[in-house]
Scaffold this motif. Sequence first.
Motif, PDB file in Angstrom:
ATOM      1  N   CYS A  12      30.678 -10.764 -51.595  1.00 23.65           N
ATOM      2  CA  CYS A  12      31.262 -11.574 -50.528  1.00 23.65           C
ATOM      3  C   CYS A  12      31.958 -12.806 -51.098  1.00 23.65           C
ATOM      4  N   SER A  47      34.211 -13.359 -40.308  1.00 26.90           N
ATOM      5  CA  SER A  47      35.016 -12.566 -41.235  1.00 26.90           C
ATOM      6  C   SER A  47      36.486 -12.944 -41.050  1.00 26.90           C
ATOM      7  N   ILE A  61      33.860 -14.936 -44.536  1.00 26.67           N
ATOM      8  CA  ILE A  61      33.844 -13.922 -45.594  1.00 26.67           C
ATOM      9  C   ILE A  61      35.189 -13.209 -45.592  1.00 26.67           C
ATOM     10  N   THR A 100      33.367 -16.108 -50.166  1.00 29.68           N
ATOM     11  CA  THR A 100      33.137 -16.939 -48.988  1.00 29.68           C
ATOM     12  C   THR A 100      33.812 -18.306 -49.103  1.00 29.68           C
ATOM     13  N   LEU A 132      33.117  -4.250 -45.342  1.00 31.90           N
ATOM     14  CA  LEU A 132      32.174  -5.328 -45.639  1.00 31.90           C
ATOM     15  C   LEU A 132      31.761  -6.057 -44.366  1.00 31.90           C
ATOM     16  N   VAL A 156      27.772  -6.373 -43.438  1.00 29.49           N
ATOM     17  CA  VAL A 156      27.099  -7.673 -43.295  1.00 29.49           C
ATOM     18  C   VAL A 156      26.515  -7.799 -41.892  1.00 29.49           C
ATOM     19  N   ILE A 179      37.425 -10.263 -46.018  1.00 34.44           N
ATOM     20  CA  ILE A 179      37.240  -8.804 -46.042  1.00 34.44           C
ATOM     21  C   ILE A 179      38.557  -8.087 -46.361  1.00 34.44           C
TER      22      ILE A 179
END
Length: 387
Positions: A23, A86, A154, A25, A162, A166, A156
């Motif tokens: 991830c 996301s 995050i 972030t 993903l 998550v 993606i």
Amino acid sequence: MEDYSQLELLDLVEDVDFEKWKCQTQSDTLTAHNLVSRIKDGFNKVHGGIVLDPVYQREYKFSIKKESSIIESLLLEIPIPIIYLSKNIENDILLFNVIDGMHRLNSIYRFLNNEYALKGLKILKGLEDRHFGQLPPKIRNKLEFNSQIRLVSIDISENPELEYEVFLRFNQETNPLTRQELNEVLYRSEFSFWFKDYVQQLIQDERFARLFNINEKRIRDKTINYFLYVVLAYYELGLIQGKDDTPQYVALYMQNMQKLSAAELEGKKAFVKDLLEGFRDFCDRLSSASKVPYLFSRQFIDKKPPKSLHKFLVSYVIPIVLSYAWLKKMDKLDDQPNRYSQVYEAIRKGMKKADFYNLGRASSTSYPTQYKCYEKIREELDHLFLK
């Protein structure tokens, strides 16, 4: 647990692309004022907006007391858990989907929009029963501009899966999903997105509401979606030896829907609408002819009013759906009132011959039980239409 050497264990995971699931972030902190503005942008699909309800999110279930606790924490400057979002930076209009924290964000958004009054406060009891607009200016401004709400987004872009991974991990560990909420993430498809909206239309129908004993809880946790998938799965798949419970049928059906092409999808939508509406009409006529309001219960056999918890039993859905499928295939359905009395008695007699009412310890949805029941029903239906 298998007994592997250290080298063997490394071999087992050497093909896993760890970078794919890593991830990337970025952290941010917003005031409640900025947060509400971003959520409004999300509703309007404005660049940079926060989307509270991406397709995989569950229904909103927070009580006002829980919502009020979030507001009280912010006023007391007690940290609330981090919100996870996301983002796909390759999109022209970049939106931030809420992966974890939808209930917290909704609590803040709703309160600042004066949608509820504070309830059940533990410390700030003087603010009890107050809407946002009824708070003293100092308190309103403190909440709106001094609050510190932590977010982590995050990226993606390289791996859209993903986002779902998550979401599943967060929710399975801290706030378990219901069976159908999990299905709708694992087996998401263009069909499942459409069907989710279509169910909202169906539940407005009084006949469906009675037939499936619909209540607010079953709507919120997607149980009604699951029941309707049971109808679709058994109608189209029939009974499959080795598959002994309804979750297996629903999962298989939803997996099949993931494989539909764009052209097939439109045809499937029309088919499903005709099927469910036809099944509703069939059950409505059976119910009228038999004077049995709760077909999917033991009342189908004993005609006794069922207790509230037993007005809907999925085990009774299966033989009735299978009977409907056979009658459709054989073109034996018509509008003659007496025909439905005869069909009801044939199905009921078949169930009684299969001892469907008294199964003891046997699973009522297992393949052997349902196969025996349907076999006896078919014998009765054959006798009815061939005599």
